[in-house]
Design a protein around this motif. Structure first.
Motif, PDB file in Angstrom:
ATOM      1  N   LYS A 131      43.799  44.556  39.910  1.00 16.29           N
ATOM      2  CA  LYS A 131      43.688  43.884  38.609  1.00 16.29           C
ATOM      3  C   LYS A 131      42.247  44.073  38.177  1.00 16.29           C
ATOM      4  O   LYS A 131      41.334  43.694  38.897  1.00 16.29           O
ATOM      5  CB  LYS A 131      44.050  42.412  38.790  1.00 16.29           C
ATOM      6  CG  LYS A 131      44.115  41.584  37.523  1.00 16.29           C
ATOM      7  CD  LYS A 131      44.683  40.200  37.870  1.00 16.29           C
ATOM      8  CE  LYS A 131      44.855  39.307  36.672  1.00 16.29           C
ATOM      9  NZ  LYS A 131      43.565  38.768  36.196  1.00 16.29           N
TER      10      LYS A 131
ATOM     11  N   GLY B 257      43.840  41.327  32.698  1.00 13.07           N
ATOM     12  CA  GLY B 257      44.558  42.532  33.108  1.00 13.07           C
ATOM     13  C   GLY B 257      45.859  42.282  33.836  1.00 13.07           C
ATOM     14  O   GLY B 257      46.140  41.198  34.333  1.00 13.07           O
ATOM     15  N   GLU B 258      46.654  43.338  33.903  1.00 14.28           N
ATOM     16  CA  GLU B 258      47.894  43.328  34.663  1.00 14.28           C
ATOM     17  C   GLU B 258      47.583  43.540  36.129  1.00 14.28           C
ATOM     18  O   GLU B 258      46.539  44.098  36.461  1.00 14.28           O
ATOM     19  CB  GLU B 258      48.742  44.548  34.272  1.00 14.28           C
ATOM     20  CG  GLU B 258      49.543  44.454  33.040  1.00 14.28           C
ATOM     21  CD  GLU B 258      50.424  45.692  32.959  1.00 14.28           C
ATOM     22  OE1 GLU B 258      51.652  45.539  33.098  1.00 14.28           O
ATOM     23  OE2 GLU B 258      49.882  46.791  32.766  1.00 14.28           O
ATOM     24  N   ARG B 259      48.538  43.153  36.965  1.00 18.26           N
ATOM     25  CA  ARG B 259      48.488  43.542  38.371  1.00 18.26           C
ATOM     26  C   ARG B 259      49.337  44.799  38.490  1.00 18.26           C
ATOM     27  O   ARG B 259      50.510  44.769  38.101  1.00 18.26           O
ATOM     28  CB  ARG B 259      49.103  42.436  39.248  1.00 18.26           C
ATOM     29  CG  ARG B 259      48.264  41.171  39.312  1.00 18.26           C
ATOM     30  CD  ARG B 259      49.062  40.043  39.949  1.00 18.26           C
ATOM     31  NE  ARG B 259      49.421  40.297  41.331  1.00 18.26           N
ATOM     32  CZ  ARG B 259      48.756  39.859  42.379  1.00 18.26           C
ATOM     33  NH1 ARG B 259      47.654  39.133  42.210  1.00 18.26           N
ATOM     34  NH2 ARG B 259      49.172  40.122  43.605  1.00 18.26           N
TER      35      ARG B 259
ATOM     36  N   ASP C 208      40.181  42.005  41.226  1.00 15.45           N
ATOM     37  CA  ASP C 208      41.067  41.595  42.318  1.00 15.45           C
ATOM     38  C   ASP C 208      41.796  42.800  42.894  1.00 15.45           C
ATOM     39  O   ASP C 208      42.318  43.622  42.146  1.00 15.45           O
ATOM     40  CB  ASP C 208      42.124  40.607  41.796  1.00 15.45           C
ATOM     41  CG  ASP C 208      41.501  39.375  41.146  1.00 15.45           C
ATOM     42  OD1 ASP C 208      41.600  39.259  39.910  1.00 15.45           O
ATOM     43  OD2 ASP C 208      40.903  38.571  41.871  1.00 15.45           O
ATOM     44  N   ILE C 209      41.817  42.885  44.220  1.00 13.10           N
ATOM     45  CA  ILE C 209      42.640  43.893  44.902  1.00 13.10           C
ATOM     46  C   ILE C 209      43.233  43.229  46.140  1.00 13.10           C
ATOM     47  O   ILE C 209      42.516  42.515  46.872  1.00 13.10           O
ATOM     48  CB  ILE C 209      41.824  45.124  45.362  1.00 13.10           C
ATOM     49  CG1 ILE C 209      41.096  45.777  44.186  1.00 13.10           C
ATOM     50  CG2 ILE C 209      42.763  46.152  46.018  1.00 13.10           C
ATOM     51  CD1 ILE C 209      40.376  47.078  44.547  1.00 13.10           C
TER      52      ILE C 209
ATOM     53  N   VAL D 242      54.749  43.000  40.341  1.00 12.25           N
ATOM     54  CA  VAL D 242      53.847  41.962  39.854  1.00 12.25           C
ATOM     55  C   VAL D 242      53.014  41.422  41.020  1.00 12.25           C
ATOM     56  O   VAL D 242      51.811  41.587  41.057  1.00 12.25           O
ATOM     57  CB  VAL D 242      54.587  40.793  39.162  1.00 12.25           C
ATOM     58  CG1 VAL D 242      53.599  39.815  38.561  1.00 12.25           C
ATOM     59  CG2 VAL D 242      55.505  41.321  38.076  1.00 12.25           C
ATOM     60  N   ASP D 243      53.687  40.823  42.033  1.00 10.94           N
ATOM     61  CA  ASP D 243      52.882  40.230  43.092  1.00 10.94           C
ATOM     62  C   ASP D 243      52.666  41.169  44.261  1.00 10.94           C
ATOM     63  O   ASP D 243      51.602  41.198  44.851  1.00 10.94           O
ATOM     64  CB  ASP D 243      53.500  38.914  43.587  1.00 10.94           C
ATOM     65  CG  ASP D 243      54.830  39.143  44.269  1.00 10.94           C
ATOM     66  OD1 ASP D 243      54.909  38.983  45.503  1.00 10.94           O
ATOM     67  OD2 ASP D 243      55.797  39.508  43.568  1.00 10.94           O
TER      68      ASP D 243
ATOM     69  N   PHE E  62      47.318  35.277  46.168  1.00  6.85           N
ATOM     70  CA  PHE E  62      47.153  35.590  44.752  1.00  6.85           C
ATOM     71  C   PHE E  62      45.674  35.614  44.372  1.00  6.85           C
ATOM     72  O   PHE E  62      44.805  35.245  45.172  1.00  6.85           O
ATOM     73  CB  PHE E  62      47.877  34.561  43.889  1.00  6.85           C
ATOM     74  CG  PHE E  62      49.284  34.957  43.524  1.00  6.85           C
ATOM     75  CD1 PHE E  62      50.339  34.054  43.640  1.00  6.85           C
ATOM     76  CD2 PHE E  62      49.561  36.219  43.023  1.00  6.85           C
ATOM     77  CE1 PHE E  62      51.636  34.412  43.284  1.00  6.85           C
ATOM     78  CE2 PHE E  62      50.860  36.582  42.670  1.00  6.85           C
ATOM     79  CZ  PHE E  62      51.892  35.672  42.800  1.00  6.85           C
TER      80      PHE E  62
ATOM     81  N   ASN F  99      42.932  36.644  47.112  1.00  2.00           N
ATOM     82  CA  ASN F  99      43.218  38.053  47.443  1.00  2.00           C
ATOM     83  C   ASN F  99      43.235  38.281  48.952  1.00  2.00           C
ATOM     84  O   ASN F  99      42.864  39.347  49.437  1.00  2.00           O
ATOM     85  CB  ASN F  99      42.188  38.997  46.801  1.00  2.00           C
ATOM     86  CG  ASN F  99      42.227  38.921  45.292  1.00  2.00           C
ATOM     87  OD1 ASN F  99      43.295  38.952  44.687  1.00  2.00           O
ATOM     88  ND2 ASN F  99      41.072  38.794  44.679  1.00  2.00           N
TER      89      ASN F  99
ATOM     90  N   ASP G 164      47.375  41.153  29.238  1.00  7.44           N
ATOM     91  CA  ASP G 164      48.112  42.428  29.258  1.00  7.44           C
ATOM     92  C   ASP G 164      49.515  42.392  29.849  1.00  7.44           C
ATOM     93  O   ASP G 164      50.304  43.295  29.594  1.00  7.44           O
ATOM     94  CB  ASP G 164      47.299  43.471  30.048  1.00  7.44           C
ATOM     95  CG  ASP G 164      45.962  43.773  29.389  1.00  7.44           C
ATOM     96  OD1 ASP G 164      45.111  44.398  30.048  1.00  7.44           O
ATOM     97  OD2 ASP G 164      45.777  43.398  28.220  1.00  7.44           O
ATOM     98  N   THR G 165      49.826  41.415  30.678  1.00  7.98           N
ATOM     99  CA  THR G 165      51.123  41.426  31.355  1.00  7.98           C
ATOM    100  C   THR G 165      52.241  41.123  30.365  1.00  7.98           C
ATOM    101  O   THR G 165      52.227  40.089  29.707  1.00  7.98           O
ATOM    102  CB  THR G 165      51.151  40.387  32.496  1.00  7.98           C
ATOM    103  OG1 THR G 165      50.105  40.693  33.409  1.00  7.98           O
ATOM    104  CG2 THR G 165      52.487  40.414  33.222  1.00  7.98           C
TER     105      THR G 165
END
Lengths: 278, 470
Positions: free
Chosen positions: A38, A43-45, A85-86, A216-217, B178, B216, B280-281
């Protein structure tokens, strides 16, 4: 923040390499596994399978094609910038076993994903033939790396501008005809994996593919990545991303990949407008 | 202000002001607006200050309810919050999402002859007041013990364990998979029931107390439990939640436009897809939406769909209104907003168009037979009653099971047949030394407050272990 330490552009700027500092992930990552990235707050994941890891430097490498807003934002990140995020390593690693003769087939950015798997299969003692393809010479990636990772490399371009003219499936047919192959691995656009699997089935060659559904997750809690394999629903993020290529319902996967197509197009168009105001 | 002597004047239960249904069905702002200080004090006066308060027995974490209510009576709102904090680290959350009607308010003595004291609304009032007007003072911590605890999962259970143990002087690190903390508080419960800013402020409170938060971090992938012990953690608490969405396994379930409630709500709540394209999602904005299931998650899904522009939002449930598991308040809010309820109906298959998108759901009418092993009456299909409902979005909210990511990669952790962690109901101890578990990963999907109750018990047990051994 996960800092980018190296950045390369390939395939006429349509494909980007990011080497990213992520020591905990690099420590655990095995070939075939992926990460979810992300870039920023809004942003999107999105998932990207790792193209490489460096335990000493504590880095992971991802290689992606720019296909929408998220990958366009990733492309705009420079060395020193980072991903917010990663998470990883996710997914089941490739099953690595010495089986004899292996053929690895890669198309487009699938070649990046194929690279660590090809190398690992060679390292455990298989004889590895590698076939990579792209529409034209300019869009080929990682040719030298794939040569080093295999015993024999066959390069194909659709238009014949480099290497053998034609699709990877045509080169694959030749290989299947002339050699006794124990395992095929195919990674690339979904139609490519579909047709490679169709071909290998005729020769009764076990085939592994790496699927790329929307996620997504990435940890199995949403089911967005579900794919049909052998008539059963599997979550690609925890039971995959690799599956038996002869059992996958590719048509369903292609349909599911279009689930948000309209919103994605709108987003990307708006983004490009903003980046290039007239 | 002390309680007046002699006969109490009868005060009616103070109504909670709410956004009007026709307005709120299209926005994501909170539905209940909160009591004013005047209304809160009036409500607090209704409390009988019972010598044997059954409300405290009804509370899974035994909040001193008469105690905090007395402070509200007296206008000492900060003291009220402090009293709640002694037993509950997340009052702003609980005041909003607890099923008080089956807990504290359900056994309120005043409730026998009159409306029960609005304990939930008062708890919410105290917490919100403190957040807005409080000086930000922190409760005192015990001396450092030198012990380290790893909490896996930053949902209500993990946050409770972290809050309890940090106050007892231990070092606590929370590991969250998350990118944001809160677990189901942030991905599952919508903004209009529980604003995320509140959750982050509750988490921030814990961080100010010294709790470390690592997002994360996927325990079971990035790091294993055994590695955490090797890193020097003395005890580990697993509060990873249920997190494996149930599907129906009927034909057509993989058509696009059909998703689990987990996916739909995670996109909307955690990834803020309700603000697309600002975020964005994307999320499917169905016009004709069916939600399968009738729990709180189903209500959340159906109401979110309305806010995302649905013209029709239906709940389809295979049992009758009597068996509906959702809180009555949530069902009521949903009905007010225009969610349609179709009872005694179950899906048999989904119908798609030539592009693989869902356009209809075929269903069967049901009747209720003898109870099944959940104790609820078993739905029996009525032959020949097939019919089709048009739809362009189907949300499957029929429950969640145990996500195997952590449990299956951890040696020595005993699981039951359905993959949940076996833990002692009084202490939360698992079969693995030094490892406790609580919340949905032990019980299956339940509530925020039960998860907190389990966290409370486990924290007590962990503290004993760190002080005196296993």
């Amino acid at each position: 923040m996960f800092k980018i330490v190296r950045r390369e552009e390939m395939a006429e700027g349509t494909v980007i390499l990011n080497e990213i500092e992520a020591p905990l992930i690099a420590k655990k990552a095995k070939p075939g596994q992926f990460v979810i990235l992300k870039a920023n707050e809004t942003g999107e994941r999105i998932p990207l399978t790792m193209a490489d890891t460096d335990l000493q430097k504590g880095t992971i490498t991802v290689i992606y094609m720019v296909v929408g807003k998220s990958t366009a934002i990733f492309k705009s990140l420079k060395v020193g910038d980072g991903y917010m995020d990663i998470i990883g390593p996710l997914g089941k690693p490739t099953h690595l076993e010495k089986v004899g003769n292996v053929v690895c087939v890669g198309g487009g950015t699938g070649v990046a994903v194929l690279h660590p798997i090809t190398r690992a299969l060679k390292e455990v003692g298989n004889h590895v033939t590698c076939i990579i393809g792209a529409r034209n010479k300019g869009l080929l990636i990682l040719e030298d790396q794939m040569k080093a990772a295999s015993h024999e490399l066959i390069v194909c371009t659709d238009d014949g501008s480099y290497g053998r003219k034609g699709f990877v499936t045509e080169a694959l047919k030749d290989v299947l005809e002339r050699s006794d192959i124990q395992l095929a691995v195919a990674i690339g656009p979904v139609p490519m994996m579909k047709f490679v699997s169709k071909l290998t089935k005729e020769y009764n060659v076990k085939t592994i593919v790496s699927l790329n559904p929307i996620m997504v997750d990435g940890t199995g809690m949403c089911g967005g990545c579900r794919v049909s394999v052998g008539g059963q629903t599997k979550f690609a993020c925890v039971e995959g991303p690799e599956f038996d290529g002869h059992q996958v319902d590719y048509d369903e996967l292609m349909q599911r990949l279009q689930a948000y197509a309209e919103q994605e197009k709108q987003c990307y168009a708006d983004h490009q407008c903003r980046m290039n105001p007239v | 202000m002390a309680q007046p002597e002699g006969k109490k004047e009868k005060i009616a239960r103070q109504p909670m002001p709410e956004q009007a249904p026709e307005v709120r069905r299209r926005n994501f702002d909170e539905v209940p607006l909160g009591l004013s200080p005047e209304a809160a004090q009036q409500e607090a006066k209704r409390c009988l200050q019972c010598k044997k308060p059954s409300c405290m027995d009804g509370c899974p974490v035994s909040v001193d309810i008469p105690g905090f209510i007395k402070f509200i009576c007296e206008g000492e709102f900060t003291q009220a919050t402090r009293r709640i904090w002694e037993r509950n680290a997340l009052p702003a959350v609980c005041g909003r999402v607890c099923p008080q009607e089956s807990q504290c308010e359900g056994v309120c003595i005043l409730g026998k002859k009159d409306q029960p004291v609005a304990i939930g609304n008062l708890e919410r009032f105290a917490a919100d007041y403190e957040r807005k007007h409080g000086k930000g003072e922190l409760p005192p911590k015990a001396k450092p013990t030198g012990k380290k605890v790893a909490v896996v999962g930053s949902g209500p259970s993990g946050l409770t364990v972290a809050g309890d143990l940090i106050l007892k002087g231990h070092e606590v690190t929370i590991f969250e998979a998350f990118h944001r903390p809160g677990g189901v508080l942030v991905y599952g419960i919508p903004e209009f029931r529980l604003p995320k800013e509140i959750v982050f402020q509750e988490v921030n409170f814990l961080e100010r107390l010294g709790v470390k938060l690592e997002c994360n971090a996927v325990v079971g992938r990035t790091v294993s439990l055994d590695e955490l012990f090797e890193e020097g953690y003395d005890a580990i608490y697993l509060g990873v939640g249920a997190g494996l969405p149930s599907f129906l396994n009927i034909p057509g379930e993989n058509l696009t436009g059909i998703c689990s409630a987990n996916e739909y709500l995670t996109r909307s709540n955690l990834m803020k897809a309700y603000r697309f394209p600002e975020y964005d999602t994307p999320i499917i904005k169905g016009k004709n939406v069916i939600t399968l299931g009738a729990g709180n998650v189903a209500m959340d899904s159906a109401r979110t769909a309305l806010r995302l522009g649905a013209e029709v939002s239906r709940i389809v449930y295979r049992r009758s209104r009597q068996e509906v598991p959702a809180r009555a308040a949530e069902v009521h809010h949903a009905e007010q907003e225009g969610v349609e309820f179709h009872f005694l109906t179950a899906p048999t298959r989904f119908i798609g168009d030539e592009k693989g998108r869902v356009i209809g759901m075929e269903g069967l009418k049901m009747e209720l037979g003898e109870p099944d092993d959940s104790g609820r009456r078993r739905p029996i299909p009525i032959k020949g009653s097939e019919f089709v409902l048009d739809c362009d979005l189907v949300i499957i909210a029929v429950g969640a099971g145990a996500n195997p990511l952590l449990t299956q990669s951890t040696e020595g952790l005993q699981l039951n047949k359905r993959g949940y962690i076996i833990a002692d109901p009084e202490t939360g101890k698992t079969s693995k030394k030094g490892v406790w578990a609580g919340g949905d990963i032990v019980t299956g999907s339940a509530t925020v407050i039960l998860a907190m109750g389990a966290g409370r018990k486990a924290a007590d047990s962990i503290h004993k272990y760190l002080t005196w051994g296993w």
